[in-house]
Every structure is written in structure tokens, then in C-alpha cells.
Write an enzyme that holds these catalytic residues in place. Structure first.
Site, PDB file in Angstrom:
ATOM      1  N   ARG A 148      39.956 -21.276  70.467  1.00 25.52           N
ATOM      2  CA  ARG A 148      39.028 -22.094  69.683  1.00 25.52           C
ATOM      3  C   ARG A 148      38.445 -21.204  68.587  1.00 25.52           C
ATOM      4  O   ARG A 148      38.357 -19.985  68.756  1.00 25.52           O
ATOM      5  CB  ARG A 148      37.900 -22.632  70.562  1.00 25.52           C
ATOM      6  CG  ARG A 148      38.325 -23.506  71.726  1.00 25.52           C
ATOM      7  CD  ARG A 148      37.108 -23.938  72.541  1.00 25.52           C
ATOM      8  NE  ARG A 148      37.455 -24.827  73.639  1.00 25.52           N
ATOM      9  CZ  ARG A 148      37.676 -24.441  74.893  1.00 25.52           C
ATOM     10  NH1 ARG A 148      37.573 -23.133  75.191  1.00 25.52           N
ATOM     11  NH2 ARG A 148      37.985 -25.297  75.832  1.00 25.52           N
ATOM     12  N   HIS A 244      41.597 -25.440  64.459  1.00 24.30           N
ATOM     13  CA  HIS A 244      41.979 -26.046  65.736  1.00 24.30           C
ATOM     14  C   HIS A 244      43.442 -26.490  65.736  1.00 24.30           C
ATOM     15  O   HIS A 244      44.053 -26.616  66.804  1.00 24.30           O
ATOM     16  CB  HIS A 244      41.057 -27.240  66.032  1.00 24.30           C
ATOM     17  CG  HIS A 244      40.705 -27.368  67.483  1.00 24.30           C
ATOM     18  ND1 HIS A 244      39.933 -26.442  68.155  1.00 24.30           N
ATOM     19  CD2 HIS A 244      41.031 -28.302  68.415  1.00 24.30           C
ATOM     20  CE1 HIS A 244      39.789 -26.810  69.413  1.00 24.30           C
ATOM     21  NE2 HIS A 244      40.452 -27.928  69.598  1.00 24.30           N
ATOM     22  N   ARG A 247      45.594 -24.102  67.517  1.00 23.52           N
ATOM     23  CA  ARG A 247      45.450 -24.229  68.975  1.00 23.52           C
ATOM     24  C   ARG A 247      46.335 -25.377  69.484  1.00 23.52           C
ATOM     25  O   ARG A 247      47.018 -25.238  70.497  1.00 23.52           O
ATOM     26  CB  ARG A 247      43.976 -24.473  69.300  1.00 23.52           C
ATOM     27  CG  ARG A 247      43.647 -24.678  70.788  1.00 23.52           C
ATOM     28  CD  ARG A 247      42.127 -24.686  70.932  1.00 23.52           C
ATOM     29  NE  ARG A 247      41.650 -25.248  72.180  1.00 23.52           N
ATOM     30  CZ  ARG A 247      41.487 -24.552  73.298  1.00 23.52           C
ATOM     31  NH1 ARG A 247      41.811 -23.271  73.314  1.00 23.52           N
ATOM     32  NH2 ARG A 247      41.013 -25.126  74.385  1.00 23.52           N
ATOM     33  N   HIS A 270      40.858 -25.267  79.623  1.00 21.26           N
ATOM     34  CA  HIS A 270      40.449 -26.648  79.878  1.00 21.26           C
ATOM     35  C   HIS A 270      39.997 -26.784  81.331  1.00 21.26           C
ATOM     36  O   HIS A 270      40.706 -26.346  82.242  1.00 21.26           O
ATOM     37  CB  HIS A 270      41.604 -27.615  79.638  1.00 21.26           C
ATOM     38  CG  HIS A 270      41.921 -27.838  78.191  1.00 21.26           C
ATOM     39  ND1 HIS A 270      43.119 -28.339  77.747  1.00 21.26           N
ATOM     40  CD2 HIS A 270      41.176 -27.627  77.068  1.00 21.26           C
ATOM     41  CE1 HIS A 270      43.103 -28.430  76.429  1.00 21.26           C
ATOM     42  NE2 HIS A 270      41.946 -28.001  75.996  1.00 21.26           N
ATOM     43  N   TYR A 279      48.703 -33.151  75.093  1.00 26.42           N
ATOM     44  CA  TYR A 279      49.830 -32.487  74.436  1.00 26.42           C
ATOM     45  C   TYR A 279      51.184 -33.010  74.907  1.00 26.42           C
ATOM     46  O   TYR A 279      52.217 -32.484  74.516  1.00 26.42           O
ATOM     47  CB  TYR A 279      49.748 -30.975  74.669  1.00 26.42           C
ATOM     48  CG  TYR A 279      48.527 -30.381  74.035  1.00 26.42           C
ATOM     49  CD1 TYR A 279      48.438 -30.215  72.665  1.00 26.42           C
ATOM     50  CD2 TYR A 279      47.420 -30.038  74.805  1.00 26.42           C
ATOM     51  CE1 TYR A 279      47.297 -29.716  72.071  1.00 26.42           C
ATOM     52  CE2 TYR A 279      46.275 -29.526  74.218  1.00 26.42           C
ATOM     53  CZ  TYR A 279      46.227 -29.373  72.857  1.00 26.42           C
ATOM     54  OH  TYR A 279      45.089 -28.888  72.282  1.00 26.42           O
TER      55      TYR A 279
END
Length: 298
Positions: A148, A244, A247, A270, A279
Site C-alpha cells: 500500500r 494502488h 498492488r 488482507h 483478484y
């Protein structure tokens, strides 16, 4: 109980009791301030203990004209937490937002970059000045480790364990995790750190911070956004990207190449696997190849 006092106490509770990240706490605080400012014009006598459902419905209706549905959902969630806190502290008996529903949001798939697009962005970096090698290390770290932007700007030299192939990252809620780092990314960090960063007039309080601005101070999140936007403009990239995006690309490329979703979850930090599952927006060709390679009936 006055609004300023309630907001200050709630902010302290979020930081100390719940251990939320500073950015999250600030967002909660700003949302409650919006309500407090609205009430000061609407009915200045309403304290946090006396706010009712009708007032909150009126506030949400008025603010919905100027913010999008996603921001509305976050606002309502934050206000619900605020009034739950007041109940917990015995200032109220009920939550006036209990029957107010958040807007229904579709799951938005994150934008990603191809490896070619990432290579183009990196190649567009001007290495003729000191900041160029820093920016190259930043982009390679964002993509190579899936950080992040807040984790990137807080990254410390003492958090680099290259001999073990890991870096220590402070994520949301001040939770630490070890993230693997490949030798390719290590190389660009080392070049910046050992050949260019040493020439900066480093401010004493930031000597351990890895990425510094030209004044020797810690970079801001906004500066990282600016670096990324300028590179995208330079190569005429027809995508709206941010830090982001690297990422998202990190996670998507790992998944497309066969990485386990649980492993990606750990690397991204997470808490829930549900967050990582976003994803799974892979093309049908890849899904077909997974079936053919791994299913016993294939």
C-alpha cells in the site's frame, strides 16, 4: 456532551482501543465533523446524545447530492460506529442509524497494468537526477512487493532484511507482516540507498526512513501519487492509475501465474480472504488451463 468532545473521545478510542490506522481514523473523524457542522446549522441544540433518525436521514439525503455511493456507504458505516461507541459509553440507548441502509454497491474490479505497461512506466523515469533512481526503486517496490502507498512511505531501512529475502511492513491497524522481496527489486533499492540517498542532507528524525524527498524528509502519500500520474502522462497511458494499481497488478499477475490465493492474502496483509478474492477476475483462457492442469478428470 459537546460534539468536539465526542469526536475527540471517539478518535482516541479508534486509535488506542481498536488500533486503526491514522488514515482510517482521520476519515472517520472528518465524516463525523460533516454531521456536526450540518447539525450546527440545522438545529444547534442537538447534542450527540439527542440526534434522532429523522435528522440523520435529512443529513444523508443532503450529502448524497455531493458525494458518490461508495463515499456514502463509508460515511454511514463510520457514523454507525460512532453511535455504537456512544452506546458502549452509556451516552445513548439506541443507534439512530440502525434502520438506515447503505447504498448497494457492486464489486468494482481493480484496474491493472500489463507487464509491458509497467516496463514502459519504469523506462520513462529520468535517471539523470537524484530523484530518478529513487522513483525507479519506488515503482519497483510497489509492484515487486504489492505494498500500500502508506506502507511504502513508512518503510524503514531497518525493516530491510535482504539477506533473508524479506522486508518488514507495518500495515493497517499497525499490524506487522513479513513480505518476500526478490533480488531484482532489492537491486534497485540498494542502488538508490547506497549511491544516491547518501548524498541527501537527511533530517535527523527521518534517517531510518528509506524513501526521502530532496530536503531529506519523509515522502508524503500525495507525492507518490504525483510521481505515478506524471509517469502515466509521459507515456500517454490511457488508464487512470494510482500507486494502488501496482498492488492490484502484483496480486493479479501472481494469481495468473498459478500462485495460491491464501499466499497472496498473506503477502497483501488482507484480514479476510474475501478481500483477496476480488483478484479472481481472470480471463476464461487462464481458468480453462487451470482446470486442464489440476483437475483429476481433465
Amino acid at each position: 456532551m459537546k460534539w468536539q468532545e465526542a469526536i475527540q473521545d471517539f478518535t482516541y478510542y479508534l486509535k488506542i482501543e481498536r488500533g486503526l490506522a491514522d488514515n482510517t481514523v482521520q476519515n472517520y473523524r472528518l465524516d463525523i465533523l460533516k454531521l456536526a457542522n450540518y447539525i450546527s446549522e440545522y438545529n444547534a441544540t442537538l447534542t450527540p446524545e439527542l440526534v434522532d433518525e429523522e435528522t440523520l436521514q435529512s443529513f444523508i439525503y443532503s450529502i448524497s447530492k455531493v458525494i458518490n455511493e461508495r463515499s456514502q456507504a463509508r460515511l454511514i458505516s463510520g457514523l454507525k460506529s460512532f453511535f455504537d461507541y456512544l452506546i458502549f459509553e452509556d451516552y445513548r440507548k439506541t443507534n439512530p442509524l440502525e434502520l438506515i441502509e447503505s447504498p448497494r454497491l457492486g464489486r468494482r474490479l481493480p484496474d491493472t497494468l500489463s507487464t509491458d505497461e509497467i516496463d514502459q512506466l519504469v523506462e520513462a523515469i529520468d535517471l539523470s537526477h537524484l530523484q530518478g533512481h529513487r522513483n525507479k526503486a519506488i515503482i519497483e517496490t510497489l509492484y515487486g512487493c504489492g505494498l500500500r502507498v502508506s506502507e511504502l512511505v513508512e518503510l524503514k531501512i531497518s525493516d530491510l532484511f535482504f539477506e533473508k529475502g524479506f522486508i518488514k511492513v507495518i500495515g493497517k491497524g499497525n499490524k506487522e507482516r513479513l513480505v518476500p522481496i526478490n533480488t531484482y527489486t532489492q537491486k534497485f533499492i540498494s542502488i538508490y540507498k547506497e549511491e544516491f540517498r547518501i548524498h541527501l542532507n537527511q533530517q535527523s528524525e527521518f534517517k531510518d526512513i528509506l524513501f526521502l524527498n530532496r530536503r531529506g524528509a519523509q515522502l508524503t502519500r500525495a507525492m507518490i501519487f504525483t510521481i505515478v500520474k506524471q509517469l502515466a502522462k509521459k507515456i500517454n497511458l490511457q488508464k487512470n492509475i494510482s500507486p494502488h494499481t501496482f498492488r492490484h497488478s502484483f496480486a493479479t499477475h501472481l494469481l495468473e501465474n498459478g500462485a495460491n490465493l491464501r499466499v497472496i492474502q498473506q503477502m497483501l496483509g488482507h484480514e479476510s480472504i474475501t478481500t483477496t478474492e476480488i483478484y479472481m477476475h481472470l480471463d476464461k483462457t487462464h481458468l480453462k488451463s487451470v482446470l486442464e492442469n489440476y483437475h483429476p478428470r481433465a
